[in-house]
Design a protein around this motif. Sequence first.
Motif, PDB file in Angstrom:
ATOM      1  N   VAL A 298      37.654  49.699  41.147  1.00  0.00           N
ATOM      2  CA  VAL A 298      37.651  48.431  40.647  1.00  0.00           C
ATOM      3  C   VAL A 298      36.367  47.808  40.641  1.00  0.00           C
ATOM      4  O   VAL A 298      35.804  47.460  41.764  1.00  0.00           O
ATOM      5  N   GLN A 299      35.669  47.673  39.559  1.00  0.00           N
ATOM      6  CA  GLN A 299      34.258  47.202  39.466  1.00  0.00           C
ATOM      7  C   GLN A 299      34.216  45.559  38.945  1.00  0.00           C
ATOM      8  O   GLN A 299      35.070  45.188  38.262  1.00  0.00           O
ATOM      9  N   HIS A 300      33.238  45.011  39.536  1.00  0.00           N
ATOM     10  CA  HIS A 300      32.693  43.603  39.373  1.00  0.00           C
ATOM     11  C   HIS A 300      34.273  42.717  39.197  1.00  0.00           C
ATOM     12  O   HIS A 300      34.391  41.852  38.378  1.00  0.00           O
ATOM     13  N   PRO A 301      35.044  42.693  40.442  1.00  0.00           N
ATOM     14  CA  PRO A 301      36.195  41.650  40.556  1.00  0.00           C
ATOM     15  C   PRO A 301      35.433  40.172  40.478  1.00  0.00           C
ATOM     16  O   PRO A 301      34.466  40.006  41.011  1.00  0.00           O
TER      17      PRO A 301
ATOM     18  N   PHE B 112      50.142  51.736  33.311  1.00  0.00           N
ATOM     19  CA  PHE B 112      50.407  52.027  34.781  1.00  0.00           C
ATOM     20  C   PHE B 112      50.072  50.904  35.658  1.00  0.00           C
ATOM     21  O   PHE B 112      50.634  50.783  36.665  1.00  0.00           O
ATOM     22  N   MET B 113      48.687  50.515  35.519  1.00  0.00           N
ATOM     23  CA  MET B 113      48.423  49.631  36.512  1.00  0.00           C
ATOM     24  C   MET B 113      47.260  48.565  35.836  1.00  0.00           C
ATOM     25  O   MET B 113      46.936  48.859  34.639  1.00  0.00           O
ATOM     26  N   ALA B 114      47.070  47.405  36.724  1.00  0.00           N
ATOM     27  CA  ALA B 114      46.010  46.459  36.097  1.00  0.00           C
ATOM     28  C   ALA B 114      45.106  46.102  37.156  1.00  0.00           C
ATOM     29  O   ALA B 114      45.603  45.720  38.266  1.00  0.00           O
ATOM     30  N   VAL B 115      44.045  45.713  36.895  1.00  0.00           N
ATOM     31  CA  VAL B 115      43.026  45.407  37.894  1.00  0.00           C
ATOM     32  C   VAL B 115      43.017  43.982  37.922  1.00  0.00           C
ATOM     33  O   VAL B 115      43.258  43.221  37.128  1.00  0.00           O
TER      34      VAL B 115
ATOM     35  N   GLU C 219      36.924  45.353  35.814  1.00  0.00           N
ATOM     36  CA  GLU C 219      37.017  46.710  35.025  1.00  0.00           C
ATOM     37  C   GLU C 219      37.530  48.058  35.718  1.00  0.00           C
ATOM     38  O   GLU C 219      37.345  47.787  36.784  1.00  0.00           O
ATOM     39  N   THR C 220      38.360  48.414  34.826  1.00  0.00           N
ATOM     40  CA  THR C 220      39.047  49.737  35.800  1.00  0.00           C
ATOM     41  C   THR C 220      38.132  50.859  35.350  1.00  0.00           C
ATOM     42  O   THR C 220      37.797  51.257  34.169  1.00  0.00           O
TER      43      THR C 220
END
Length: 686
Positions: free
Chosen positions: A640-643, A615-618, A623-624
């Motif tokens: 959306v964790q630790h971009p 469905f989607m990507a971060v 991490e998702t």
Amino acid sequence: MTKTPKRLLPMAGHTAGKRSAVTCALKCDSACAKGVCNTSSNSYFRDIVSAEYSRRSLLGVGSAGALALMFGGSGAAPAVAGGTGGLAPAVKAQANKSKLKFAGIDGVPNTVDDVVVPKGYNWQPVIRWGDPLFDDSAEFDPRNQTPESQAGQFGYNCDYVDILEIPGSKGKRAVLFSNHEYTNENLMFPPDMDISQVRRTAMAAHGLSVVELERKGTGQPWKYVRGAKLNRRFLMDTKYELTGPAAGSPLLKTQADPSGRIVLGTQNNCAGGTTPWGTILSGEENFNQYFKVTNPSGEQRRYGLTSRNPSRGWHLEETRFDLDLPEGRNEDNRFGWIVEVDPFDPDSTPRKHTALGRFKHEGANVTIAASGHAVAYSGDDERFDYLYKFVSKGRYIEGDKKHNMTLLTEGDLYVASFSGNSPQNQIDGSGVLPSDGAFDGTGRWIQLTRDGKSLVPDMEIDQVLVYTRLAADKMGATKMDRPEDVEVSPHTGKVYVACTNNTARSAAQADEANPRANNRHGHVVELTENGDQAATEFTWKLVLVAGDPAADESVYFSGYPADQVQPVSCPDNLAFDSAGNLWISTDGQPGTIQRNDALYRVTMEGPEYGRVEQFMAVPIDAETCGPLIHDEDGLVFVAVQHPGEDGSWDAPRSLFPDYVTPGSTPRKGDAALPRPSVIQMYRGRR
């Protein structure tokens, strides 16, 4: 002024592909660079089955008969490859009729700094790290963050997410809960900031947040409400009440809390769950990395504490995190619990429930059994650790929240033992399906406590609950490949376990529930309780053995053609939609299939059973987390964790979610650095 020190990275050069050694250091204290915590002598189940299978074969008894003799049952469940997922008739009628119609996206390379959604969809943040929650909160100013300003702002690295409608609001107001797992100080603060200020501000960025939301109407995106009456931050000085049989134990008493009943703060909160009575559960996971100890005990080593000084340095700010000092004695035992929060009562005291055991909880999810008992499932996120279940003493009463909030304080704790039904020579660590066409079998729940008493030899009840890992070791639980999120399908009552990976498993240690050596990609287990969720026996099967079909033959999608699915790796969190489909978010794909972490839908009914669609990507390095599927409302949420985790203050790798160009003039409240955020995805324009 003391400058922020550079962080040593034990996993540098040891991660696969683009997996970040920084993430390993910050999330779990580089657990994979250390020895395995579980050095117990309890057998891998293959050892028991192999010996019994060989003996019975000599007597002319096959593997199914051997298992029946061993467990007193009728053998393993029949293999099921594809076909029905067992949905109830009303849900079957809605299967694959979700409002979330989309064409699955292609895998996104792990160098892309963007949120990628299907054609026709858009995304925007609900709330970002640093957004002010209260009327008197300081505006986000990344160059001048202080403990006081952060205490009034949304925390860092949001993980679990739920959004609960405020009764009577007609879908226009809701409350959002999120927890904040850990911090990346090298990204968050200028390198010349005073190190003590860095530590104390990072401490304030941990914990939990409750935030009110509003919108124009059903199907519309949400906005957070600054200064709303339900807004709340849970910080390291927030008081938590310990409940259950271990509360008041000498193992939980400290110099500051001789009662052993009041803990300050919560650490490293990962996934969670929402109870049927409307409270939120949050799991304390990698708490070991916050404590200094020179000579860890055997119990402490079993929980991952080492003699290496913790890199976060909290013990230099608060002596309770120095276990070598009198002030720190037993403080580590007060973390590693399931936390319960009432998001609708801003004056309530959150609780830590000892009856559910102490380990590295990914989270906990509660369902109500046919008997009326509350049943909570929880995975221990460590290589070779275990799957647990708690069954309440009391019974659920619809509409009686006060009573229902007592259900997790008393009850019985179990740990899972799995057995397979295939000849052992076909479970060789390759991950190739055995001749019966499925990885499946039977299992039992080994009881650790009953009516507030220990069932584990030579361990008292408080020892079982404080040192639950050691109790499970003694009772012979099955060692799993990092069991993380555990979700119960609201449509079928079946239980799903995300086993993220385990590269430490050898071929000799493979069993049918964990069939791959060097398991880089992970798998998903489905449990069917024999009776209701309070049962002590179950059948199980693997519904997904993850990986890239183009590069790995040991993938399995419940019989769906592997060449027709999107590659998926490292399943972490699970969720369900109104049509009964399973949704999977990932943690680690950049290092395994060289794609950004993502969110996938898996069809669980009909001819497309087992089909995986992305469905989607971060964005890059992210991490998702915390997938939340409100498909009846046309919305999907993730944390959306630790971009941009591999970047630094001076050289950010991501500019999510504001994408402000470095050197430009940011909009008010924006900044040229990555900000972990809860985002929403929906059809239409942004």
